[in-house]
Scaffold this active site. Sequence first.
Site, short mmCIF file in Angstrom:
data_model
loop_
_atom_site.label_atom_id
_atom_site.label_comp_id
_atom_site.label_asym_id
_atom_site.label_seq_id
_atom_site.Cartn_x
_atom_site.Cartn_y
_atom_site.Cartn_z
N GLU A 183 53.47 -29.97 -36.48
CA GLU A 183 53.24 -30.38 -37.88
C GLU A 183 54.15 -29.60 -38.83
O GLU A 183 53.69 -28.95 -39.77
CB GLU A 183 51.78 -30.18 -38.24
CG GLU A 183 50.85 -31.03 -37.38
CD GLU A 183 49.39 -31.01 -37.83
OE1 GLU A 183 48.96 -30.00 -38.40
OE2 GLU A 183 48.69 -32.01 -37.61
N GLU A 374 48.08 -36.21 -31.47
CA GLU A 374 46.77 -35.74 -31.94
C GLU A 374 46.08 -36.88 -32.66
O GLU A 374 46.70 -37.56 -33.49
CB GLU A 374 46.89 -34.59 -32.95
CG GLU A 374 47.28 -33.28 -32.36
CD GLU A 374 47.26 -32.16 -33.40
OE1 GLU A 374 46.43 -32.21 -34.34
OE2 GLU A 374 48.08 -31.25 -33.26
C1 BG6 Z 1 46.18 -30.45 -36.73
C2 BG6 Z 1 46.61 -29.27 -35.96
O1 BG6 Z 1 46.42 -30.18 -38.06
O2 BG6 Z 1 44.86 -30.81 -36.77
C3 BG6 Z 1 45.58 -28.72 -34.99
O3 BG6 Z 1 47.83 -29.46 -35.28
C4 BG6 Z 1 44.21 -28.84 -35.62
O4 BG6 Z 1 45.94 -27.40 -34.68
C5 BG6 Z 1 43.91 -30.30 -35.87
O5 BG6 Z 1 43.20 -28.23 -34.90
C6 BG6 Z 1 42.54 -30.58 -36.46
O6 BG6 Z 1 42.33 -29.82 -37.60
P1 BG6 Z 1 41.05 -28.89 -37.72
O7 BG6 Z 1 41.24 -28.13 -38.97
O8 BG6 Z 1 39.90 -29.82 -37.77
O9 BG6 Z 1 41.05 -28.03 -36.51
#
Ligand code: BG6
Length: 483
Positions: A183, A374
């Site tokens: 990211e 993701e």
């Molecule tokens: C992304 C990141 O922003 O979202 C992860 O690459 C992160 O590291 C994921 O865990 C979800 O965000 P959060 O804050 O719910 O863990």
Amino acid sequence: MPHDALFPDHFLFGGALAGNQYEGGFDQGRKGLSIVDVEPAGPERKEMLEHPKKYLQVRDDLYYPSHRAIEFYDHFKEDIRLFGEMHFSALRISIAWARIFPNGDETEPNEEGLKFYDQVFDELEKYHIEPVVTISHYETPLGLVKMYGGWSNRKLIDFYLRYAETLFKRYGNRVKYWMSFNEINCIVTSPFIAGALVLDDVPNKKQAIYQASHYELVASAKATKLLHELVPNAEMGCMLAFSPFYANTCKPEDQIAALQQNRVTLFFGDVHARGCYPSYMNRFFKANGIELEITDEDRKVLRENTVDYISFSYYMSFTTDADQRSLLANEVFEPVKNPYVEASDWGWPIDPVGLRYALNLLYDRYQKPLFIVENGLGARDEIEPDGSIHDDYRINYLNDHLVQVAEAIKDGVDLIGYTTWGPIDVVSAGTGEMEKRYGFIYVDRDNKGNGSLERRKKKSFDWYRDVIDSKGATLNLSKETIK
Ligand code: BG6
């Protein structure tokens, strides 16, 4: 209604994790501290991320969730066996930079750290799971912040390259898909997390952020060059957090606002995929007194070493209007509420169709293979008296997103694969909580670090395995889609 498979045979299906959010063992195997190891849980976290200067050491009065996380460092065999049981064909992991170079500026890597990942890769091979590797996932060694000011310093490029070269030489025969920075665009809104930047006393923060971004972009291009030289069959991707912006109305000014908001993210994709700075940034740089130090050599490296594929995280879409000045020009951004989408327990808009939109937008723009690395729902899970966990909300979320992914493939998008975020519960990157859970596998650990660490399958575990086995034929297609 029964239907055919929706995903091709070679499609990579699995999950995605980041070292600092699941490994634990923060001081084991001669690992050094990374920036995450000084990010506390609780109310201080927000303050720390905004004003990191006085938090750059471990304090006894604060709890740091990365230190033990879910202790994958000791449980990796059990956890990978469970991913194998779900028939993952891919697992995205990150290497913890400070395990390999504890301070970041050593000339020789830490063999103990390298051996740990040898074992992780061995275990993945046992279950025919292809590793997909992020080189830097929000975990710059803390030593590089204290000694060099993080990515504000051009020297970081060489330290990063030494680290990347070590990984390519050691694991190049086992890893095809690499990502340079997780990211990378998040440096704009989270300069400490994504850029290891301490900006407490810096007057023109945007100048500092975009200069550091430039160094990361150059480091990424140089790593791409090196990877191609050392491992000709391997591929390098950039990794964006992509939450597309919709215009709130058809008012022309609202459309311009959405265009500008999208460019905040697309700037990073543009440089990575096209190899040069897009002209729309000139106006923004001028308006904000930003003058970047960019050498001719930098421009050449960027131009000649574009990425092989574009990977991205997708959790939500945003909506904006002309009253919301662009993120490019504004540090505080309050999105307009979109009445057509629901929200998660943490207020994140839930918009499966937005994923189809994002895939098409990125593919139209870059014409390079895409990889969703993701996607997922952070939710509170309840354990029933009989020990089961009925996470139908997660199943619905993933089902609806995967249906839209299949639509995008039908639209003509070239997609490498799909890895859900946090297939096993991990520490939240944003809040530091354990109870914002994404997993198919529940981990008995709470926000304060209490719990037995027992792993327990949720209802979504079997559901996801069936989706993988059937290549999407078991997905529920009950909602209308636009053909
Ligand atoms: C992304 C990141 O922003 O979202 C992860 O690459 C992160 O590291 C994921 O865990 C979800 O965000 P959060 O804050 O719910 O863990």
